[in-house]
Design an enzyme around this catalytic site. Structure first.
Site, short mmCIF file in Angstrom:
data_model
loop_
_atom_site.label_atom_id
_atom_site.label_comp_id
_atom_site.label_asym_id
_atom_site.label_seq_id
_atom_site.Cartn_x
_atom_site.Cartn_y
_atom_site.Cartn_z
N GLY A 259 -3.02 1.39 -2.48
CA GLY A 259 -2.35 1.11 -1.22
C GLY A 259 -2.23 -0.38 -0.93
O GLY A 259 -2.12 -1.21 -1.84
N SER A 260 -2.31 -0.72 0.35
CA SER A 260 -1.94 -2.06 0.80
C SER A 260 -2.78 -3.19 0.20
O SER A 260 -2.39 -4.35 0.25
CB SER A 260 -2.06 -2.13 2.32
OG SER A 260 -1.15 -1.24 2.90
N ILE A 261 -3.92 -2.86 -0.33
CA ILE A 261 -4.75 -3.88 -0.96
C ILE A 261 -3.99 -4.53 -2.12
O ILE A 261 -4.24 -5.66 -2.50
CB ILE A 261 -6.08 -3.21 -1.42
CG1 ILE A 261 -7.21 -4.22 -1.46
CG2 ILE A 261 -5.92 -2.47 -2.70
CD1 ILE A 261 -8.57 -3.57 -1.55
N PHE A 262 -3.02 -3.79 -2.65
CA PHE A 262 -2.18 -4.29 -3.75
C PHE A 262 -1.20 -5.35 -3.29
O PHE A 262 -0.58 -6.03 -4.12
CB PHE A 262 -1.43 -3.12 -4.39
CG PHE A 262 -1.68 -2.97 -5.87
CD1 PHE A 262 -2.91 -2.53 -6.33
CD2 PHE A 262 -0.70 -3.27 -6.79
CE1 PHE A 262 -3.15 -2.41 -7.67
CE2 PHE A 262 -0.93 -3.15 -8.14
CZ PHE A 262 -2.16 -2.71 -8.59
N LYS A 263 -1.02 -5.46 -1.96
CA LYS A 263 -0.09 -6.49 -1.45
C LYS A 263 -0.55 -7.89 -1.84
O LYS A 263 0.24 -8.84 -1.81
CB LYS A 263 0.03 -6.37 0.07
CG LYS A 263 0.83 -5.17 0.51
CD LYS A 263 0.76 -4.95 2.00
CE LYS A 263 1.46 -3.63 2.36
NZ LYS A 263 1.11 -3.14 3.68
#
Lengths: 528, 139
Positions: A259-263
């Site tokens: 999820g957003s941690i990949f941003k």
């Protein structure tokens, strides 16, 4: 005519023979004395050094604390024919050794040969058995691998089988070294940090009724793994699982859409490629249409957000737009350069390979930017994140003590790394990760909340919530990652099960507890 | 002559035999002692290994934490309140002996608060040293 021998000559001959025999005898004795006293002396002096007969070397943590050791044990066998009262012997042996009494009673038939009573008796237990005074007992000496810490570190260290062969974890990954050397092997792990990580992860798992959890503490410069936890765990000393136990190391064996941690990587790419200004406004009106697909944000974030706040507030819509400026042609090689598309190589043998789409087009680029459509194991993610914050060089995670800084391949510039550290700090000061802040330490980080795929679509109620924290952010030394599998919101989290409400506070508590142990000094305010 | 030599040789042979027997016996006893010592060393090494494992078990952080919570009246302090000795400000700066002899104290008039950043008791001929910022340990 036969001539009589000369008696005197005969006597001289005999004397000469006797003298020769004596001389040879004395020479042999003298030679042996010289051999024993001169040449045989050195081995005798070293004979007092008795080598350990353990089959595997000890495993120590980075501070010298014992993690695993072979200890002398005995396997007990019994000859039932020797017993006068087999039932009584079975009862006594079961009481002393912990063996199943019923099994012994069934097995103790007079016509049977030797029966295995119990494996791995300690010297004390062996002494107690001897005091029973039973006939027909036989001990076979051997070694048993013991783990004084029990469950702690069970997933990282792994196990051996009954023949002392490594079957999982570092016991398997370092099999050759453990077999070939007698000196202890020092690992990068720290038992104290491991305890704190497991304790806080366990507390978070219970508080949010999560299915599982896991965490990593890693030095971003040396690549050393200081702690790696995966719950539920198991007791390695038992050689059997208890209800609720799991031997699955979720930090390396499983891959997740994080999820957003990949941003972190989408923004690193954008900063490195110079495709955005941090104060550049982006429309985040929901939903954002991309072909036949609609992209939503977790909450309404306003019509417009600056690029830096897109990151801090974790807008999927803004991040997708930013990623599309680079496009799949640049995104895929960039992620490959960070090591996110290849299986990670460490001393741990259980390492899952990343999963990513074969056809990597515009839509895939947009979803991968916010961590959906690509699955990696958490250790793989941590290694790539370490490269982003440590100044821009790749580090290979290692479980062996290696205090020297790694100087791996440069993947981003130092300036990009500096900018990303500022953005990560913004997440904690003004974004979704405020609950991870620790007074005295400048923590930076990123939250992640991914929906799990179920029956071919994403389930809104099944989440993978995570937080990746880095501290101190101006000169990062350590990365702390925590992930919760299917957490449920509680009163404390306002009913939310997102990474910012579940994993971030736990990471904050972990940092507050381990930073003094790690030697990271607090920031003393110049002006109170 | 030959008889004396023969007798002497027999005598020497007998003595040597006795000597060799004695040495052999001592060597056998020593070898037995060596075996026992080696076994004792192995036993001690095994005991040390067991004790080392036991020590590692009883000093596990989880056990220490539980014991500390049970028997010690200690509170968890925020990390910001922890500091190493190297972070502490110096207690005093070394001064020349003359300066210490001539030191005086300037007491502010009643009701007048000291100026911020100015130390009291400035030494004659020296500018007042700025006040040492105290170690901030709060949040």
């Amino acid at each position: 005519m036969r001539r009589d021998p000369d008696p005197a000559g005969l006597l001289r001959g005999r004397i000469a023979i006797a003298a020769l025999i004596s001389a040879v005898g004395f020479s042999v004795v003298a030679a042996r004395l010289v051999d024993v006293m001169v040449f045989g002396a050195a081995p005798l002096r070293t004979a007092a050094v008795v080598a350990s007969h353990a089959r595997r070397a000890d495993l120590l943590d980075r501070n010298g604390t014992l993690i695993a050791r072979d200890l002398p044990v005995s396997d007990l066998y019994a000859m039932p024919a020797a017993f006068t009262d087999a039932a009584r012997a079975a009862h006594q042996l079961a009481a002393v050794t912990g063996a199943d009494e019923q099994r012994l009673k069934t097995a103790f038939q007079p016509r049977k040969g030797y029966i295995l009573v119990q494996r791995g008796l300690s010297p004390d237990e062996r002494e107690t058995v001897m005091k029973l005074g039973l006939p027909g007992l036989d001990f076979i000496s051997g070694y048993k691998r013991v783990y004084p810490g029990g469950r702690i570190l069970s997933h990282a260290i792994g196990q051996v089988d009954t023949d002392d062969n490594g079957v999982s974890g570092l016991e398997l990954g370092l099999e050759d070294r453990l077999r070939s050397q007698s000196a202890p092997l020092t690992l990068s792990l720290d038992t104290r940090v491991q305890y704190v990580l497991e304790h806080e992860a366990g507390e978070a798992m219970r508080a949010f009724h999560a299915k599982a959890t896991g965490g990593i503490v890693m030095n971003v410069r040396t690549g050393e793994i200081w702690a790696l936890a995966s719950l539920p765990d198991y007791e390695p000393n038992l050689h059997r699982l208890q209800p609720g136990d799991s031997t699955r190391n979720r930090m390396t064996q499983d891959v997740y859409e994080l999820g957003s941690i990949f941003k972190i990587f989408a923004f690193t790419e954008a900063v490195q490629e110079n495709t955005i200004r941090l104060d550049e406004p982006f429309s985040v009106v929901s939903p954002y249409r991309l072909g036949h697909y609609l992209i939503h944000d977790f909450e309404r974030l306003g019509p417009v957000l600056a690029a830096e706040m897109v990151f801090a507030k974790s807008s999927n819509i803004g991040t997708a737009q930013i990623e599309l400026r680079s496009g799949p042609q640049k995104q895929k090689p960039f992620l490959r350069k960070l090591g996110l598309l290849q299986p990670l190589k460490t001393e741990l043998p259980e390492m899952a390979s990343p999963l990513y789409p074969r056809h990597w087009e515009t839509v895939e680029a947009a979803t991968i930017a916010y961590g959906h459509g690509i699955s990696v194991n958490p250790l793989n993610f941590a290694a790539a994140a370490a490269a982003v914050v440590n100044g821009g060089t790749l580090v290979r995670p290692t479980f062996l003590r290696h205090p020297e800084e790694q100087h791996g391949e440069r993947v981003i510039s130092e300036q990009t790394s500096r900018t990303m550290r500022q953005l990560l700090r913004l997440v904690v000061t003004a974004g979704t990760g405020t609950k991870a802040d620790v007074p005295g330490y400048d923590v930076g980080g990123k939250t992640g909340t991914a929906e799990k795929a179920e029956h071919g679509s994403y389930a809104h109620h099944l989440l993978i919530s995570s937080f990746c924290g880095v501290f101190p952010i101006d000169d990062p030394q350590f990365l702390v990652f925590l992930m919760l599998d299917e957490p449920h919101g509680n009163r404390e989290s306002g009913g939310f099960a997102t990474g910012g409400e579940t994993a971030a506070p736990a990471v904050g508590r972990i940092i507050a507890r381990i930073a003094p142990l790690l030697g990271v000094q607090t920031k003393v305010a110049a002006n109170p | 002559m030959i008889r004396i030599l023969s007798f002497t040789l027999v005598l020497v042979t007998g003595v040597v035999c006795l000597g060799v027997y004695r040495i052999a016996e001592e060597a056998r006893i020593t070898a037995a002692e060596l075996r026992e010592t080696r076994a004792a060393i192995v036993q001690e090494n095994q005991s040390l290994a067991v004790l080392g494992a036991e020590w590692a078990r009883v000093t596990q952080p989880a056990r220490i934490q539980a014991l500390a919570e049970r028997y010690l009246n200690l509170n968890d302090r925020p990390a910001a309140e922890l500091a190493s000795v190297s972070q502490l400000p110096p207690k005093f700066l070394p001064q020349p002996e003359d300066a210490i002899r001539n030191a005086n104290a300037v007491v502010p008039p009643p009701g007048q608060r000291p100026l911020p950043g100015v130390a009291h008791g400035a030494l004659p001929g020296q500018a007042a040293a700025p006040v040492q910022t105290p170690l901030h340990t709060g949040t």
